[in-house]
Design an enzyme around this catalytic site. Structure first.
Site, PDB file in Angstrom:
ATOM      1  N   ASP A  43       9.054 -11.983 -42.326  1.00 57.80           N
ATOM      2  CA  ASP A  43       9.023 -13.404 -42.004  1.00 57.80           C
ATOM      3  C   ASP A  43      10.474 -13.880 -41.838  1.00 57.80           C
ATOM      4  O   ASP A  43      11.421 -13.206 -42.275  1.00 57.80           O
ATOM      5  CB  ASP A  43       8.323 -14.160 -43.135  1.00 57.80           C
ATOM      6  CG  ASP A  43       8.394 -15.662 -42.964  1.00 57.80           C
ATOM      7  OD1 ASP A  43       8.018 -16.150 -41.883  1.00 57.80           O
ATOM      8  OD2 ASP A  43       8.841 -16.335 -43.908  1.00 57.80           O
ATOM      9  N   ILE A  44      10.667 -15.028 -41.215  1.00 57.73           N
ATOM     10  CA  ILE A  44      12.022 -15.512 -40.941  1.00 57.73           C
ATOM     11  C   ILE A  44      12.437 -16.619 -41.906  1.00 57.73           C
ATOM     12  O   ILE A  44      13.261 -16.426 -42.791  1.00 57.73           O
ATOM     13  CB  ILE A  44      12.142 -15.999 -39.479  1.00 57.73           C
ATOM     14  CG1 ILE A  44      11.874 -14.835 -38.514  1.00 57.73           C
ATOM     15  CG2 ILE A  44      13.537 -16.581 -39.238  1.00 57.73           C
ATOM     16  CD1 ILE A  44      11.869 -15.239 -37.048  1.00 57.73           C
ATOM     17  N   ASP A  45      11.868 -17.818 -41.746  1.00 62.27           N
ATOM     18  CA  ASP A  45      12.298 -18.976 -42.528  1.00 62.27           C
ATOM     19  C   ASP A  45      11.901 -18.839 -43.992  1.00 62.27           C
ATOM     20  O   ASP A  45      10.722 -18.663 -44.313  1.00 62.27           O
ATOM     21  CB  ASP A  45      11.680 -20.251 -41.952  1.00 62.27           C
ATOM     22  CG  ASP A  45      12.174 -20.529 -40.550  1.00 62.27           C
ATOM     23  OD1 ASP A  45      13.213 -21.182 -40.416  1.00 62.27           O
ATOM     24  OD2 ASP A  45      11.520 -20.079 -39.587  1.00 62.27           O
ATOM     25  N   ASP A 223       7.374 -15.575 -47.521  1.00 67.07           N
ATOM     26  CA  ASP A 223       7.591 -16.545 -48.595  1.00 67.07           C
ATOM     27  C   ASP A 223       6.538 -17.637 -48.691  1.00 67.07           C
ATOM     28  O   ASP A 223       6.313 -18.189 -49.760  1.00 67.07           O
ATOM     29  CB  ASP A 223       8.955 -17.216 -48.420  1.00 67.07           C
ATOM     30  CG  ASP A 223       8.967 -18.224 -47.278  1.00 67.07           C
ATOM     31  OD1 ASP A 223       8.624 -17.821 -46.146  1.00 67.07           O
ATOM     32  OD2 ASP A 223       9.292 -19.395 -47.515  1.00 67.07           O
TER      33      ASP A 223
END
Length: 272
Positions: A43-45, A223
């Site tokens: 995942d990124i953010d 997250d």
């Protein structure tokens, strides 16, 4: 009285008690010999990148792109970003680098870094529905509207007091359109509305059927509550799941912050 959607948002944000949550994190040197058999899904953010007050303020720390490119090489291309952001948005953030990705919560996928997209699994949201949802941003200064094409997100990190009003307004719109094929995704100070029928998990399942990911053991790190669908399918693939910033249910362990994830990925290249 809180709306049904507001209650759902709060329920999905609750985390496992500390004494019931796994403490383990993956040991880099144990994975290094097996990178040629591993798929790395990120995942990124809030996972790779630190969260910022607005989506446009995120930035890629020095060294991260180099780490991702070297891991892509070490895994023979089996590294992918798994995000609610669109492919176009991901490319803008990581420019000039381009990575394989599952984007738009599974709405689109890129298997080759030479392509804009290999698969698109959902039509854009209806224009009238978007118009009504976009009007919710007028409830309070600080609510930021993000149109991703396949979904629409209302960010309220700058207006946390507006959370209840946002979800109640979305509930009213859904009640007016009971047959609309839409789904509401509560996240970290964001309410996102997208087409139903696709998720990050459906995108990852499809990704893992394709080369160079096929036959590999996936490791997924995420997250937010939108990552929980992927956490849930990792056992089906003999994979490992790790949460960031919170001790989520059904994971093999957790990292405290994105900086710990970045350090872990760097140590995969140099376990010393």
């Amino acid at each position: 009285m809180k709306s049904e959607l507001a209650e759902m948002a709060l329920d999905q944000k609750r985390t496992m008690p500390d004494d019931e949550a796994p403490d383990a994190v993956p040991v880099p040197h144990a994975l290094v010999p097996h990178l040629n058999e591993t798929a790395i899904l990120l995942d990124i953010d809030g996972t790779l990148l630190d969260l910022m007050p607005t989506p446009r303020e995120v930035w890629v720390p020095p060294g991260l792109s180099d780490t991702l490119n070297r891991l892509t090489e070490r895994t023979s291309g089996a590294l992918a970003l798994v995000s609610g952001r669109s492919l176009n948005d991901i490319d803008l953030i990581f420019a000039p680098d381009v990575f394989r990705a599952v984007a738009g919560h599974g709405a689109e996928m890129r298997l080759s870094i030479d392509n804009e997209a290999d698969d698109v699994h959902a039509p854009p949201l209806d224009k009238e529905l978007k118009r009504r949802l976009a009007a919710i941003a007028k409830l309070s200064p600080g609510i930021l509207l993000e149109d991703k094409g396949y979904s629409l997100a209302l960010h309220y990190r700058l207006a946390p007091h507006a959370e209840k009003a946002i979800y109640e307004s979305v509930s009213v719109i859904r009640a007016d359109l009971p047959n609309a094929p839409i789904e509401v995704l509560p996240g970290k100070f964001v309410c996102e509305i997208k087409h139903s029928g696709f998720t990050k998990a459906t995108g990852v399942r499809e990704l893992m059927k394709r080369e160079p990911f096929k036959g590999r053991r996936p490791i997924f790190i995420g997250d937010d509550v939108t990552d929980e669908t992927v956490f849930a399918i990792m056992p089906d693939m003999n994979g490992l799941a790790f949460s960031v910033g919170r001790r989520a249910m059904g994971v093999n362990g957790h990292f405290d912050a994105p900086s710990d994830v970045r350090a872990f990925l760097a140590r995969l290249l140099d376990p010393r």
